[in-house]
Write an enzyme that holds these catalytic residues in place. Structure first.
Site, PDB file in Angstrom:
ATOM      1  N   ARG A 176       0.863  -1.171   0.000  1.00 48.93           N
ATOM      2  CA  ARG A 176       0.000   0.000   0.000  1.00 48.93           C
ATOM      3  C   ARG A 176       0.904   1.227   0.000  1.00 48.93           C
ATOM      4  NH1 ARG A 176      -2.079  -3.527   3.968  1.00 48.93           N
ATOM      5  NH2 ARG A 176      -4.190  -4.317   3.504  1.00 48.93           N
ATOM      6  N   LYS A 199      -2.395  -2.739   7.877  1.00 54.19           N
ATOM      7  CA  LYS A 199      -3.625  -2.321   8.545  1.00 54.19           C
ATOM      8  C   LYS A 199      -3.843  -3.111   9.820  1.00 54.19           C
ATOM      9  CE  LYS A 199      -6.406  -0.632   4.659  1.00 54.19           C
ATOM     10  NZ  LYS A 199      -7.667  -0.821   3.903  1.00 54.19           N
ATOM     11  N   HIS A 267      -2.726   2.898  -6.064  1.00 56.53           N
ATOM     12  CA  HIS A 267      -3.299   1.662  -5.535  1.00 56.53           C
ATOM     13  C   HIS A 267      -3.568   0.657  -6.650  1.00 56.53           C
ATOM     14  CE1 HIS A 267      -4.671  -0.313  -1.930  1.00 56.53           C
ATOM     15  NE2 HIS A 267      -5.779  -0.719  -2.527  1.00 56.53           N
ATOM     16  N   ARG A 270      -0.831  -1.821  -6.845  1.00 55.52           N
ATOM     17  CA  ARG A 270      -0.974  -2.929  -5.879  1.00 55.52           C
ATOM     18  C   ARG A 270      -1.976  -3.957  -6.413  1.00 55.52           C
ATOM     19  NH1 ARG A 270      -1.201  -4.658  -0.272  1.00 55.52           N
ATOM     20  NH2 ARG A 270      -3.349  -5.024   0.422  1.00 55.52           N
ATOM     21  N   HIS A 293      -3.967  -9.418   3.640  1.00 56.61           N
ATOM     22  CA  HIS A 293      -5.406  -9.477   3.853  1.00 56.61           C
ATOM     23  C   HIS A 293      -5.732 -10.393   5.028  1.00 56.61           C
ATOM     24  CE1 HIS A 293      -6.355  -8.311  -0.591  1.00 56.61           C
ATOM     25  NE2 HIS A 293      -6.089  -7.260   0.159  1.00 56.61           N
ATOM     26  N   TYR A 302      -9.937 -10.717  -6.638  1.00 53.92           N
ATOM     27  CA  TYR A 302      -9.021 -10.720  -7.784  1.00 53.92           C
ATOM     28  C   TYR A 302      -9.315 -11.867  -8.744  1.00 53.92           C
ATOM     29  CZ  TYR A 302      -6.466  -7.158  -5.280  1.00 53.92           C
ATOM     30  OH  TYR A 302      -6.138  -6.000  -4.628  1.00 53.92           O
TER      31      TYR A 302
END
Length: 321
Positions: A176, A199, A267, A270, A293, A302
């Site tokens: 990110r 995150k 982004h 990514r 994730h 994806y």
């Protein structure tokens, strides 16, 4: 948002109809709350202001009287649905309708917390269901062009090397933008594996391919500022930590120069990292780990992107396409 700016927003011609001073006081107090206490982004605060100003104006006509703060206690879910239906007729999309309802629910949360005004009917309202938006990655050629062209548009050679290194990290390691710009100087020389805190404080280990390591090391050689364990790795032109807005501006310039769509953002690089790995048969669980994730379902979007690409290939190449 400054007070005078907020006043101009609330007194715009669109929102002035049926505007009552008490309503402006209520709305201003709420917007101050979401800005200062909830720390919502300025764009979100502005959108909430427009949505609720429109809602108040609707209620004046709908109820046939100027509204005071106590009136919100007695509204019904049907009143809110009537307002949302009108906004729908005015052309709002599902996403915008969902945002309007979010603004109203946040407003009621504030009413309950600060004025003791509860309305359980509002809490159970649900907005339109929105299908999951597929990521919009750039193509392999577009990613390469962005990285290779970045140096040519830089004001100084070291800035060009920096921009190449940042974009290469996004595309070559799936970082990110906040993760890349949050790196400190202890990553020099570029390691084979990078420890990233993403995150929610989730830590992951990301392998760096030779092209990424070379771009990072090239930047270090050109950078005029000291890079050590106590300093940022990526510097801005004035010697402070590089900010996302600068990278976004650089990508915007590259987008225009290369004729790429507006979806070509930092982004999107990514997204491209994940999509291109999947297209080359990388394991979905491995991609989940690389991206950081928490849930596999987040990574599974994806597969939808790859399916779309494969359908497009079949449609364009099959004799019956």
């Amino acid at each position: 948002m400054r007070v005078e700016e907020r006043a101009r927003m609330l007194q715009s011609p669109l929102n002035l109809a049926h505007r009552h001073f008490a309503e402006m006081e209520i709305l201003t107090a709420f917007l101050d709350y979401v800005e200062r206490e909830r720390r919502l982004a300025a764009n979100t605060v502005e959108a909430y202001g427009h949505d609720l100003a429109s809602f108040f104006g609707f209620l004046n006509g709908h109820l046939g009287e100027d509204i005071g703060i106590k009136a919100f206690r007695h509204l019904h879910a049907s009143d809110i649905r009537a307002f949302l239906a009108r906004r729908r007729r005015e052309g709002l999309s599902d996403a915008s309708i969902a945002r309007v309802l979010s603004a109203i629910k946040s407003f009621y949360h504030w009413l309950d917390r600060h004025h003791g005004i509860e309305n359980p009917e509002i809490a159970f309202l649900q907005g339109p269901k929105r299908g999951a938006r597929l990521p919009r990655p750039v193509s392999v050629s577009a990613a390469k062009d962005m990285i290779e062209t970045a140096e040519a548009f830089a004001e100084e050679p070291w800035i060009g090397a920096r921009d190449v290194a940042v974009l290469t990290l996004l595309y070559g390691a799936g970082l990110r933008i906040s993760e890349a710009l949050g790196l400190n100087g202890d990553v020099r020389p570029a390691p084979e594996r990078l420890r990233i805190t993403g995150k929610g404080g989730k830590v992951r280990i990301v392998p760096l391919i030779p092209a990424v390591r070379k771009a990072m090391d090239d930047y270090v050689r050109y950078c005029p500022y000291t890079i050590s364990k106590e300093t940022p790795f990526f510097y801005g032109a004035r010697g402070k930590r590089l900010q996302p807005a600068i990278v976004q501006k650089t990508v915007q310039v590259l987008r225009g120069a290369l004729g790429l769509p507006e979806t070509a953002t930092p982004h999107a690089l990514r997204h491209a990292f994940a999509t291109h790995l999947l297209a080359h048969r990388a394991d979905l669980r491995a991609i989940q780990t690389l991206l950081g994730h928490a849930s596999l379902s987040t990574t599974q979007v994806y597969t939808g992107v790859d399916s779309e690409r494969l359908r497009a290939v079949v449609a364009s190449a099959h004799p019956r396409g």
